[in-house]
Design a protein around this motif. Structure first.
Motif, PDB file in Angstrom:
ATOM      1  N   GLN A  66     -19.197  12.680  22.371  1.00  0.00           N
ATOM      2  CA  GLN A  66     -19.015  13.893  23.158  1.00  0.00           C
ATOM      3  C   GLN A  66     -17.967  14.833  22.555  1.00  0.00           C
ATOM      4  O   GLN A  66     -17.851  15.969  22.979  1.00  0.00           O
ATOM      5  N   ARG A  67     -17.248  14.365  21.549  1.00  0.00           N
ATOM      6  CA  ARG A  67     -16.250  15.203  20.898  1.00  0.00           C
ATOM      7  C   ARG A  67     -16.847  15.924  19.694  1.00  0.00           C
ATOM      8  O   ARG A  67     -16.734  17.132  19.578  1.00  0.00           O
ATOM      9  N   CYS A  68     -17.515  15.194  18.799  1.00  0.00           N
ATOM     10  CA  CYS A  68     -18.020  15.813  17.564  1.00  0.00           C
ATOM     11  C   CYS A  68     -19.544  15.917  17.521  1.00  0.00           C
ATOM     12  O   CYS A  68     -20.097  16.486  16.592  1.00  0.00           O
ATOM     13  N   LEU A  69     -20.221  15.330  18.512  1.00  0.00           N
ATOM     14  CA  LEU A  69     -21.688  15.339  18.622  1.00  0.00           C
ATOM     15  C   LEU A  69     -22.382  14.593  17.481  1.00  0.00           C
ATOM     16  O   LEU A  69     -23.548  14.826  17.194  1.00  0.00           O
ATOM     17  N   ASP A  70     -21.665  13.684  16.831  1.00  0.00           N
ATOM     18  CA  ASP A  70     -22.228  12.884  15.751  1.00  0.00           C
ATOM     19  C   ASP A  70     -22.606  11.499  16.280  1.00  0.00           C
ATOM     20  O   ASP A  70     -22.348  11.160  17.430  1.00  0.00           O
ATOM     21  N   LYS A  71     -23.203  10.687  15.422  1.00  0.00           N
ATOM     22  CA  LYS A  71     -23.646   9.339  15.782  1.00  0.00           C
ATOM     23  C   LYS A  71     -22.451   8.438  16.084  1.00  0.00           C
ATOM     24  O   LYS A  71     -21.483   8.402  15.340  1.00  0.00           O
ATOM     25  N   LEU A  72     -22.558   7.711  17.193  1.00  0.00           N
ATOM     26  CA  LEU A  72     -21.521   6.781  17.611  1.00  0.00           C
ATOM     27  C   LEU A  72     -22.172   5.421  17.847  1.00  0.00           C
ATOM     28  O   LEU A  72     -22.837   5.213  18.858  1.00  0.00           O
ATOM     29  N   PRO A  73     -22.040   4.485  16.888  1.00  0.00           N
ATOM     30  CA  PRO A  73     -22.629   3.150  17.083  1.00  0.00           C
ATOM     31  C   PRO A  73     -22.005   2.464  18.297  1.00  0.00           C
ATOM     32  O   PRO A  73     -20.800   2.541  18.518  1.00  0.00           O
ATOM     33  N   ILE A 119     -28.049  -1.006  31.315  1.00  0.00           N
ATOM     34  CA  ILE A 119     -27.421  -0.387  30.137  1.00  0.00           C
ATOM     35  C   ILE A 119     -26.777   0.933  30.522  1.00  0.00           C
ATOM     36  O   ILE A 119     -25.621   1.205  30.176  1.00  0.00           O
ATOM     37  N   ILE A 120     -27.493   1.770  31.264  1.00  0.00           N
ATOM     38  CA  ILE A 120     -26.959   3.069  31.682  1.00  0.00           C
ATOM     39  C   ILE A 120     -25.683   2.876  32.503  1.00  0.00           C
ATOM     40  O   ILE A 120     -24.689   3.573  32.299  1.00  0.00           O
ATOM     41  N   LEU A 121     -25.699   1.925  33.426  1.00  0.00           N
ATOM     42  CA  LEU A 121     -24.522   1.674  34.260  1.00  0.00           C
ATOM     43  C   LEU A 121     -23.328   1.159  33.455  1.00  0.00           C
ATOM     44  O   LEU A 121     -22.176   1.347  33.855  1.00  0.00           O
ATOM     45  N   SER A 122     -23.590   0.523  32.323  1.00  0.00           N
ATOM     46  CA  SER A 122     -22.504  -0.051  31.526  1.00  0.00           C
ATOM     47  C   SER A 122     -21.815   0.972  30.623  1.00  0.00           C
ATOM     48  O   SER A 122     -20.714   0.723  30.143  1.00  0.00           O
ATOM     49  N   LEU A 123     -22.443   2.106  30.386  1.00  0.00           N
ATOM     50  CA  LEU A 123     -21.900   3.094  29.450  1.00  0.00           C
ATOM     51  C   LEU A 123     -20.785   3.906  30.090  1.00  0.00           C
ATOM     52  O   LEU A 123     -20.782   4.145  31.292  1.00  0.00           O
ATOM     53  N   SER A 124     -19.848   4.343  29.255  1.00  0.00           N
ATOM     54  CA  SER A 124     -18.762   5.179  29.768  1.00  0.00           C
ATOM     55  C   SER A 124     -19.303   6.583  30.056  1.00  0.00           C
ATOM     56  O   SER A 124     -20.336   6.989  29.521  1.00  0.00           O
ATOM     57  N   ILE A 125     -18.587   7.311  30.876  1.00  0.00           N
ATOM     58  CA  ILE A 125     -19.005   8.661  31.242  1.00  0.00           C
ATOM     59  C   ILE A 125     -18.974   9.589  30.039  1.00  0.00           C
ATOM     60  O   ILE A 125     -19.836  10.440  29.868  1.00  0.00           O
ATOM     61  N   SER A 126     -17.984   9.419  29.186  1.00  0.00           N
ATOM     62  CA  SER A 126     -17.822  10.288  28.026  1.00  0.00           C
ATOM     63  C   SER A 126     -17.598   9.435  26.783  1.00  0.00           C
ATOM     64  O   SER A 126     -16.462   9.099  26.442  1.00  0.00           O
ATOM     65  N   SER A 127     -18.672   9.088  26.110  1.00  0.00           N
ATOM     66  CA  SER A 127     -18.578   8.259  24.906  1.00  0.00           C
ATOM     67  C   SER A 127     -18.073   9.119  23.749  1.00  0.00           C
ATOM     68  O   SER A 127     -18.545  10.235  23.543  1.00  0.00           O
ATOM     69  N   ARG A 128     -17.116   8.566  23.013  1.00  0.00           N
ATOM     70  CA  ARG A 128     -16.612   9.304  21.853  1.00  0.00           C
ATOM     71  C   ARG A 128     -15.920   8.361  20.884  1.00  0.00           C
ATOM     72  O   ARG A 128     -15.509   7.272  21.254  1.00  0.00           O
TER      73      ARG A 128
END
Length: 166
Positions: A66-73, A119-128
Motif C-alpha cells: 500500500q506504500r509503493c504499490l509493488d509486489k509484496l510476498p 485468508i481474507i480475515l487473516s490479512l492486515s488492513i494495510s499490507s506494506r
C-alpha cells in the motif's frame, strides 16, 4: 462441497491445492494471481462432543504494498478450528462469547469459499513492506527538491521555499 456434519461424523480428512487464480474475492488484495495454496480440512468432535472443522492453509501469495504499490510476498500459514453450530441463534450466542470461531453447519459447505474467507480475515488492513524497503522516488538532483527538510517544523516554510524558487 461437503456435508459438514456428515464430514465430522465420519472423521473426514481432505487435502488439495487451490490455484490463487480461483479465489476471485481475494484478487482485489493481490498484486498478481500466481501460485497455489495447499489445504487440509478435517472433521472431529471436541472434548465436549461438539462438531469441529480443523482447517490448515499454507502457501505464498503476492499482496500489493500500500506504500509503493509493488509486489509484496506473503506467506500464508493458517490453522483454525471452527465450531459447527446448527442454528442462527446458536451462532449469535457463540459470536457474543467471542472465544471460538463458529460457522453454520450446512449440507453443502463450499470449502474453497471458506478457505478464501479465512485468508481474507487473516490479512492486515494495510499490507506494506517494512520501513525503508520500498523503492520510493529518489530525486535525480538538488533542483528536484522543493524545500529543505529542516524547514518542516513551520508548515508554511515549504510554501516560502517554493515561492523563492520561482
Amino acid at each position: 462441497m461437503i456435508d459438514s456434519i456428515d464430514f465430522v461424523r465420519n472423521a473426514g480428512i481432505h487435502q488439495d491445492k487451490i490455484p490463487v487464480l480461483e479465489l476471485a474475492r481475494l484478487h482485489d488484495l493481490l498484486f498478481d494471481n500466481e501460485g497455489e495454496l495447499r489445504y487440509t480440512i478435517s472433521g472431529h468432535f471436541d472434548k465436549n462432543n461438539k462438531p469441529n472443522l480443523h482447517l490448515e492453509i499454507k502457501g505464498k501469495i503476492h499482496l500489493c504494498c500500500q506504500r509503493c504499490l509493488d509486489k509484496l510476498p506473503h506467506i500464508v500459514d493458517l490453522q483454525t478450528i471452527l465450531l459447527l453450530v446448527e442454528s442462527e441463534a446458536e451462532l449469535d450466542q457463540v459470536d457474543e462469547e467471542d472465544t471460538i470461531d463458529a460457522i453454520l453447519a450446512t449440507p453443502d459447505l463450499d470449502v474453497w469459499s471458506l478457505i478464501e474467507e479465512e485468508i481474507i480475515l487473516s490479512l492486515s488492513i494495510s499490507s506494506r513492506h517494512p520501513d525503508g524497503a520500498c523503492e520510493m522516488y529518489q530525486p535525480e538532483s538538488n533542483e528536484d527538491i522543493l524545500f529543505d527538510k529542516t524547514q518542516l517544523t513551520n508548515p508554511f516554510a515549504a510554501l516560502a521555499a517554493f515561492k523563492n524558487k520561482n
